[in-house]
Design a protein around this motif. Structure first.
Motif, PDB file in Angstrom:
ATOM      1  N   MET A   1     -45.032  37.897 113.177  1.00 38.33           N
ATOM      2  CA  MET A   1     -46.177  37.427 113.930  1.00 38.33           C
ATOM      3  C   MET A   1     -45.658  37.997 115.604  1.00 38.33           C
ATOM      4  O   MET A   1     -46.695  38.669 116.133  1.00 38.33           O
ATOM      5  N   PHE A   2     -44.568  37.942 115.985  1.00 42.25           N
ATOM      6  CA  PHE A   2     -44.252  38.373 117.098  1.00 42.25           C
ATOM      7  C   PHE A   2     -43.045  39.480 116.965  1.00 42.25           C
ATOM      8  O   PHE A   2     -42.130  39.167 116.130  1.00 42.25           O
ATOM      9  N   ASP A   3     -43.087  40.388 117.832  1.00 43.98           N
ATOM     10  CA  ASP A   3     -41.972  41.489 117.468  1.00 43.98           C
ATOM     11  C   ASP A   3     -41.038  41.074 118.414  1.00 43.98           C
ATOM     12  O   ASP A   3     -40.891  40.049 119.317  1.00 43.98           O
ATOM     13  N   MET A   4     -39.691  42.021 118.415  1.00 43.25           N
ATOM     14  CA  MET A   4     -38.183  41.424 119.194  1.00 43.25           C
ATOM     15  C   MET A   4     -38.673  41.721 120.430  1.00 43.25           C
ATOM     16  O   MET A   4     -38.041  40.711 121.439  1.00 43.25           O
ATOM     17  N   ALA A   5     -39.530  42.695 120.962  1.00 40.15           N
ATOM     18  CA  ALA A   5     -39.766  42.792 122.621  1.00 40.15           C
ATOM     19  C   ALA A   5     -40.275  41.486 123.117  1.00 40.15           C
ATOM     20  O   ALA A   5     -39.871  41.231 124.252  1.00 40.15           O
ATOM     21  N   GLU A   6     -41.194  40.893 122.473  1.00 40.31           N
ATOM     22  CA  GLU A   6     -41.781  39.482 123.123  1.00 40.31           C
ATOM     23  C   GLU A   6     -40.842  38.383 123.201  1.00 40.31           C
ATOM     24  O   GLU A   6     -40.873  37.774 124.318  1.00 40.31           O
TER      25      GLU A   6
ATOM     26  N   TRP B   1     -39.975  36.796 126.691  1.00 45.75           N
ATOM     27  CA  TRP B   1     -40.130  35.240 127.086  1.00 45.75           C
ATOM     28  C   TRP B   1     -38.420  34.711 127.587  1.00 45.75           C
ATOM     29  O   TRP B   1     -38.469  34.073 128.283  1.00 45.75           O
ATOM     30  N   LEU B   2     -37.466  35.283 126.773  1.00 46.74           N
ATOM     31  CA  LEU B   2     -36.212  34.935 127.221  1.00 46.74           C
ATOM     32  C   LEU B   2     -35.902  35.085 128.728  1.00 46.74           C
ATOM     33  O   LEU B   2     -35.364  34.570 129.637  1.00 46.74           O
ATOM     34  N   ALA B   3     -36.230  36.532 128.943  1.00 44.40           N
ATOM     35  CA  ALA B   3     -36.167  37.021 130.376  1.00 44.40           C
ATOM     36  C   ALA B   3     -36.688  36.100 131.508  1.00 44.40           C
ATOM     37  O   ALA B   3     -36.376  35.805 132.418  1.00 44.40           O
TER      38      ALA B   3
ATOM     39  N   TYR C   1     -32.538  30.079 117.796  1.00 47.41           N
ATOM     40  CA  TYR C   1     -32.723  31.323 116.998  1.00 47.41           C
ATOM     41  C   TYR C   1     -33.981  31.170 116.085  1.00 47.41           C
ATOM     42  O   TYR C   1     -34.578  32.478 116.063  1.00 47.41           O
ATOM     43  N   LEU C   2     -34.029  30.107 115.377  1.00 41.88           N
ATOM     44  CA  LEU C   2     -34.933  30.220 114.345  1.00 41.88           C
ATOM     45  C   LEU C   2     -36.417  30.232 114.997  1.00 41.88           C
ATOM     46  O   LEU C   2     -37.332  30.815 114.261  1.00 41.88           O
ATOM     47  N   LEU C   3     -36.546  29.830 116.199  1.00 43.19           N
ATOM     48  CA  LEU C   3     -37.921  29.899 116.905  1.00 43.19           C
ATOM     49  C   LEU C   3     -38.074  31.210 117.546  1.00 43.19           C
ATOM     50  O   LEU C   3     -39.267  31.536 117.956  1.00 43.19           O
ATOM     51  N   GLY C   4     -37.288  32.086 117.641  1.00 43.90           N
ATOM     52  CA  GLY C   4     -37.330  33.415 118.288  1.00 43.90           C
ATOM     53  C   GLY C   4     -38.629  34.358 117.857  1.00 43.90           C
ATOM     54  O   GLY C   4     -39.316  34.906 118.452  1.00 43.90           O
TER      55      GLY C   4
ATOM     56  N   THR D   1     -41.512  33.096 115.808  1.00 41.60           N
ATOM     57  CA  THR D   1     -42.580  32.416 115.620  1.00 41.60           C
ATOM     58  C   THR D   1     -43.167  31.545 116.834  1.00 41.60           C
ATOM     59  O   THR D   1     -44.327  31.532 117.293  1.00 41.60           O
ATOM     60  N   LEU D   2     -42.307  30.887 117.743  1.00 42.71           N
ATOM     61  CA  LEU D   2     -42.524  30.293 118.766  1.00 42.71           C
ATOM     62  C   LEU D   2     -41.723  31.068 120.052  1.00 42.71           C
ATOM     63  O   LEU D   2     -40.770  30.140 120.581  1.00 42.71           O
TER      64      LEU D   2
END
Length: 628
Positions: free
Chosen positions: A1-6, A10-12, A367-370, A372-373
């Motif tokens: 659903m979300f790619d790595m970049a997203e 969000w982390l940044a 990390y599980l939420l990376g 999906t959310l």
């Protein structure tokens, strides 16, 4: 659903927002503390709730967020009994902090080293307290810095290196502490308490969601106990039952079932009291001066709120890890109870085969939420860093207070400039960072040693608060011998010294107790054989002055003896030898159908004594005689 970049974005974003918040705390602290002496002192105007929240987060933040779930993963419900530290912390604060605050106000001291040095009329005591404070703070600071770097490295998928993350985050803490002093530390820690509690609860909810709720979690625990080959003498799984009151063995590493006997739980709790009585944190009572003290409010922030969070959500994280793919034996043997969401992130490995072992549990759950959310992933990362930084900032400001106000022969010089204070903070941070840089992984054994060193302050504080016949030479000698004994019974010390006569934590008793035992015996013997009437009269004057101030402040409430008795009963049954009663009080661990509340008996026992602990604290708070 979300790619790595997203996820990385969000982390940044969340990390940037958190950094700006920390800098804002430093700016506000600098503006509020315009007087030269106020860098290390808050003279009133501080909400009791703010101070209580800040002290709770500063003392327990890093451990309860990152270390405790992993401890429960390995040790099960017996290790979860250490959640009672949420009760023990305000109990120690009620007993000690109020008296220290009164003595600090009347003596004008802002350093526990100078206060003890003057009380005992002994320069060696003052110098040893400074050294003990540094021995407590620097290893823990290094551990916090390294853990923060590892956390960001893991959750960014190696986008940010460990050393780079560690350098930036350590620099952030150093800047806002050196900029705003203790005001920035208290304001930051109060907000970080909210983030810390929210983060623990959210991760626990995520774990329960994947497991299918409390009922399925409980059924999974029953299945986990069935396949557990590590059993006590009563044939109970080490995950669900305390393996006896004590085990007469030379090393806790040889324990049958697990090392978490009643004596290990009690003495580990004693070690954790070393946090609040350590020179770094006992300075808090002298520097944060308010007519509305923190200890009574800590009953609600630490005991009630954090205690409940640990009882439910930390336990769900710790034991839930076995049901989410962390335990390959459980996945292969009882896969019908496992929802394997952690397996992919662990590359099919057992959690205990990874580099960080049980200490990787919480990062893996985040990390599980990376994917999906990602917004929640970023928020929980910040919550983890907030827990680490709350402790790091308090360690920095506390240890720098010792050096700046008491080191180099100083006697609480109020003219210390902000530049001098900031320079000491930067030097201490650099020393801790160098120690962290030298580690390949966070050295948790050093944390055990630091707690044991902190606990060696008890005889000095007992003398200062209650026992005028304890003298300075005895305290100095006791502290030295106590630290040596603690080191020689720690895993780190036993391995470093290659001791063969005994192992780590002999008799399943924590090294803090062995050190304190040697310490107290030394103190009592030397005080008895070398009494000084002049010294006793000098120390008794402190106690008489405090008693007169207490009578002027308010009438004595009485009930102190009954309060002490209740506190002792609580310690014995909530976090001591009496915990073995909880193994079967609400049903046998081996018979899930008999579990009275649908959960293992020891978990229900812990819930009962958590509630009784809160009630005990309320009674103690009302029964203690005022100190000023």
């Amino acid at each position: 659903m979300f790619d790595m970049a997203e996820k990385v974005i969000w982390l940044a974003v969340c990390l940037l927002a958190y950094m700006l918040f920390c800098l804002a705390c430093g700016y506000r602290g600098a503006r509020a503390g315009k007087r030269s002496g106020s860098f290390f002192i808050i003279d009133g105007g501080l909400s009791a709730w703010t101070s209580a929240s800040a002290l709770t987060a500063a003392c327990l933040g890093a451990w309860v967020f990152l270390a405790h779930p992993g401890l429960i993963y390995v040790g099960g419900l017996p290790a979860a009994s250490l959640s009672s530290v949420a009760i023990a912390l305000p109990l120690c604060a009620l007993l000690v902090f109020s008296r220290l605050s009164a003595l600090g106000l009347r003596s004008g001291k802002a350093s526990i080293a100078n206060l003890l040095g003057e009380y005992f009329q002994n320069t060696q005591v003052r110098n040893l307290v400074i050294l003990a404070g540094l021995g407590f703070a620097l290893p823990l600071l290094a551990l916090q810095f390294r853990a923060a770097g590892v956390l960001v490295n893991m959750l960014s998928d190696d986008t940010v290196s460990i050393n780079a993350a560690m350098l930036v985050l350590a620099g952030l803490v150093t800047v806002y502490v050196a900029w705003g002093g203790i005001r920035s530390v208290v304001a930051g820690a109060a907000a970080q308490f909210v983030l810390m509690s929210l983060g623990i609860a959210l991760i626990g909810i995520v774990a329960l969601y994947y497991m299918g709720g409390v009922a399925k979690f409980s059924a999974g625990l029953a299945a986990l106990a069935e396949i557990d080959s590590n059993r006590s003498a009563d044939n109970f799984s080490h995950y669900l039952a305390v393996p006896g009151v004590i085990q007469l063995i030379s090393s806790a590493r040889e324990a049958l079932g697990s090392p978490w006997t009643g004596t290990m739980i009690a003495t580990s709790l004693l070690a954790f009291t070393g946090i609040i009585v350590s020179p770094v944190f006992s300075n808090w009572a002298l520097c944060v001066r308010s007519d509305k003290p923190a200890p009574p409010q800590m009953i609600w922030t630490s005991a009630a709120l954090l205690g409940l969070v640990l009882l439910v959500f930390t336990l769900a994280q710790g034991l839930g890890g076995h049901l989410l793919g962390g335990n390959m034996a459980m996945t292969d043997g009882r896969g019908d109870f496992v929802y394997n969401v952690m397996g992919a992130n662990l590359s099919g490995m057992d959690l205990m085969e990874t580099e960080g072992q049980e200490n990787e549990l919480v990062p893996v759950l985040i990390y599980l939420l990376g994917d999906t959310l990602p917004w929640l992933f970023g928020l929980l990362t910040v919550c983890a860093l907030a827990a680490l930084n709350a402790t790091s900032a308090a360690l920095l400001v506390g240890s720098s207070t010792l050096l700046t106000r008491a080191g180099f022969g100083k006697n609480d010089d109020p003219t210390t400039s902000r530049l001098q204070a900031a320079t000491v903070i930067c030097i201490l941070s650099a020393a801790a960072l160098a120690l962290a840089w030298a580690q390949e992984a966070p050295q948790f054994d050093l944390a055990h040693l630091a707690l044991s060193i902190g606990a060696q302050m008890w005889p000095a504080l007992l003398g200062l608060c209650w026992l005028p016949r304890i003298n300075g030479r005895a305290v100095a000698a006791g502290m030295v011998f106590g630290i040596i004994a603690a080191f020689a019974t720690e895993p780190f010390g036993v391995d470093a010294l290659n001791i063969q006569a005994w192992g780590a934590w002999p008799l399943t008793v924590h090294s803090a107790f062995w050190g304190l035992l040697v310490n107290m015996v030394t103190v009592l013997v030397i005080s008895a054989i070398s009494p000084s009437p002049e010294g006793i009269a000098h120390r008794e004057a402190y106690h008489q002055d405090r008693r007169e101030a207490a009578r002027d402040a308010a009438p004595q409430n009485g009930g102190s003896k009954s309060a002490a008795a209740l506190a002792l009963v609580w310690v014995v049954f909530a976090a001591g030898p009496g915990t073995v009663v909880g193994n079967t009080a609400f049903g046998s661990p081996n018979t899930p159908a008999d579990w009275l509340f649908g959960i293992p008996s020891l978990w229900a026992w812990q819930a009962l004594w958590w509630a009784l602990g809160v009630a005990m604290l309320l009674y103690v708070s009302k029964s203690l005689k005022p100190s000023a």
